[in-house]
Design a protein around this motif. Structure first.
Motif, short mmCIF file in Angstrom:
data_model
loop_
_atom_site.label_atom_id
_atom_site.label_comp_id
_atom_site.label_asym_id
_atom_site.label_seq_id
_atom_site.Cartn_x
_atom_site.Cartn_y
_atom_site.Cartn_z
N PHE A 107 -2.84 -6.39 3.41
CA PHE A 107 -1.58 -6.00 2.80
C PHE A 107 -0.39 -6.35 3.68
O PHE A 107 -0.52 -6.54 4.89
CB PHE A 107 -1.58 -4.49 2.49
CG PHE A 107 -2.26 -4.15 1.19
CD1 PHE A 107 -1.53 -3.79 0.08
CD2 PHE A 107 -3.65 -4.23 1.08
CE1 PHE A 107 -2.16 -3.49 -1.12
CE2 PHE A 107 -4.29 -3.93 -0.12
CZ PHE A 107 -3.54 -3.56 -1.23
N ASP A 108 0.76 -6.45 3.06
CA ASP A 108 2.00 -6.81 3.76
C ASP A 108 2.84 -5.60 4.14
O ASP A 108 3.54 -5.60 5.15
CB ASP A 108 2.87 -7.72 2.87
CG ASP A 108 2.16 -8.97 2.44
OD1 ASP A 108 2.02 -9.87 3.28
OD2 ASP A 108 1.73 -9.04 1.27
N VAL A 109 2.82 -4.58 3.27
CA VAL A 109 3.75 -3.46 3.40
C VAL A 109 3.01 -2.14 3.19
O VAL A 109 2.15 -2.04 2.31
CB VAL A 109 4.89 -3.57 2.36
CG1 VAL A 109 5.84 -2.37 2.45
CG2 VAL A 109 5.66 -4.87 2.52
N VAL A 110 3.35 -1.14 3.99
CA VAL A 110 2.92 0.24 3.76
C VAL A 110 4.17 1.07 3.51
O VAL A 110 5.17 0.95 4.23
CB VAL A 110 2.14 0.80 4.98
CG1 VAL A 110 2.08 2.33 4.92
CG2 VAL A 110 0.74 0.24 5.02
N VAL A 111 4.12 1.92 2.49
CA VAL A 111 5.20 2.87 2.21
C VAL A 111 4.60 4.27 2.24
O VAL A 111 3.60 4.53 1.59
CB VAL A 111 5.84 2.60 0.83
CG1 VAL A 111 6.91 3.65 0.53
CG2 VAL A 111 6.45 1.21 0.77
N GLU A 112 5.20 5.16 3.03
CA GLU A 112 4.71 6.53 3.10
C GLU A 112 5.89 7.51 3.12
O GLU A 112 7.00 7.15 3.51
CB GLU A 112 3.79 6.73 4.30
CG GLU A 112 4.44 6.55 5.65
CD GLU A 112 4.93 7.85 6.26
OE1 GLU A 112 4.68 8.92 5.66
OE2 GLU A 112 5.57 7.80 7.33
N LEU A 167 0.86 -1.18 0.00
CA LEU A 167 0.00 0.00 0.00
C LEU A 167 0.91 1.23 0.00
O LEU A 167 1.69 1.44 0.93
CB LEU A 167 -0.90 -0.02 1.23
CG LEU A 167 -2.16 0.85 1.25
CD1 LEU A 167 -3.05 0.54 0.05
CD2 LEU A 167 -2.93 0.63 2.55
N ASP A 168 0.79 2.04 -1.05
CA ASP A 168 1.76 3.11 -1.30
C ASP A 168 1.11 4.49 -1.14
O ASP A 168 0.23 4.86 -1.91
CB ASP A 168 2.31 2.93 -2.73
CG ASP A 168 3.31 3.99 -3.13
OD1 ASP A 168 3.74 4.77 -2.26
OD2 ASP A 168 3.67 4.03 -4.32
#
Length: 373
Positions: free
Chosen positions: A89-94, A11-12
């Motif tokens: 989801f596995d990953v969040v990028v912020e 999730l970006d």
């Protein structure tokens, strides 16, 4: 065959260059990447010129292979929507400044409560701690504070503005991907997710590598044109008669010997191996004069059969047509969504078993809202 990260869902929330470049790399390797954008605050890469087929080339490239939703994170209920998504989801990028995601109700602690195995990566200019954590900055500032700019460029003109965004890409993007994938391996072993804090300034500082080691452990501060690799030796660029440039990296004895033989400078072979600054200055002058006598094309023909670490300085368009880069599939065609294709830079890592691919260029704002909401 699916890419090596086909099981990963990302999730970006990032914008501009560092985060989107990182998540593009993950998407190229097969991860499912869902980009969340504000409907009323457009990412500048969507409108940045030039355009191809009505789409910004920067947006088309940086967001290829990703799904796209639009959501005002300040609206009531938006945090609940994100929490519902993040459960899968596995990953969040912020890429917001520290504290912004917490104020929106979707910081690490809030999302970890929903998904304990979540890997949450924050990319910022200066990191989540320290006196500069809330300070604004750009690539040129991060490189300056990290000491990189101090030993680049020429002694009489100072550091140059770089042609690529070193701290953003080599620093933020690549280190974010490295950190995320390391956290994925840790989760596979322990079942635990974790927070990953990436500072572009930290990453740029780490890029100092050999010059940094020389300074910190050896007390030797590097300045422009003071060392073997930053202009202090004949390892340098030389202008041809038609105003183009030739790169000379003939450091090892076998290469410098071939270089001198090719240019008719046999008597200067010993200068190439000398650490005497006067010898290096004299050799550079001789190389400058010799290389200025022919065009770039003529020198390319001369050195095409001579393995001396001498190569032309190509434009990006010329590099894209170079047989080496073409053989490595470094220019690819990506679907625009209307049956046509756009030329883009390819993925730089080649996997034997799990090939990477870019299935579509960056999508329109909110293109996948119906799919996810």
């Amino acid at each position: 065959m699916a890419g090596p990260l086909a099981s990963l869902k990302v999730l970006d929330f990032s914008t501009l260059l560092p985060g989107p470049y990182a998540t593009m790399l993950l998407a190229d390797m097969g991860a499912e990447v869902l980009r969340v954008e504000a409907p009323d605050r457009m990412d500048l890469t969507r409108v940045m010129p030039p355009h191809d087929g009505g789409v910004s080339t920067a947006h088309g490239y940086l967001n290829r292979g990703k799904s796209a939703i639009s959501l005002n994170l300040k609206d009531e209920g938006s945090a609940d929507r994100i929490k519902a998504l993040v459960a899968e989801f596995d990953v969040v990028v912020e890429q917001f400044r520290p504290g912004v995601m917490d104020r929106l109700g979707i910081g690490y602690e809030a999302l970890k409560a929903v998904n304990p195995g979540l890997i949450y990566c924050s990319i910022t200019g200066y990191g989540q701690t320290g006196p500069y954590k809330n300070r604004a900055g750009h690539d040129i500032n991060y490189l300056s504070l990290a000491g990189v700019s101090s030993h680049c460029g020429r002694a009489d003109s100072g550091p140059p503005p770089m042609g690529i965004q070193i701290a953003d890409v080599a620093g933020g993007s690549h280190h974010a991907v490295m950190g995320i994938l390391a956290a994925v391996i840790h989760r596979q072993q322990s079942g635990e997710g974790q927070y990953v804090d990436v500072s572009m300034t930290d990453a740029a500082f780490a890029l100092n590598a050999m010059s940094g080691a020389a300074c910190l452990a050896g007390g030797q501060e590097q300045k422009p044109e003071s060392s073997l690799l930053n202009g202090g030796s004949f390892y340098d660029y030389y202008q041809t008669s038609d105003g183009r440039w030739l790169s000379v990296g003939s450091l090892e004895p076998q290469f410098s010997s071939r270089l001198c033989d090719t240019l008719g400078l046999e008597k200067m072979k010993s200068f190439a191996l000398s650490q005497n600054p006067e010898h290096q200055v004299a050799l550079k002058k001789a190389l400058k004069d010799a290389i200025a006598t022919r065009t770039l094309a003529e020198w390319q023909a001369v050195f095409s059969e001579t393995d001396a670490c001498v190569e032309p300085v190509l434009t990006i368009a010329e590099a894209a047509e170079h047989p080496q880069l073409k053989a490595r599939d470094m220019v690819i065609l990506v679907d625009r969504g209307d049956g046509s294709q756009q030329r883009q830079i390819g993925f730089p890592i080649k996997f034997e078993k799990t090939s990477c691919r870019a299935e579509w260029i960056g999508k329109n704002l909110g293109a996948d809202n119906k799919k996810y909401f």
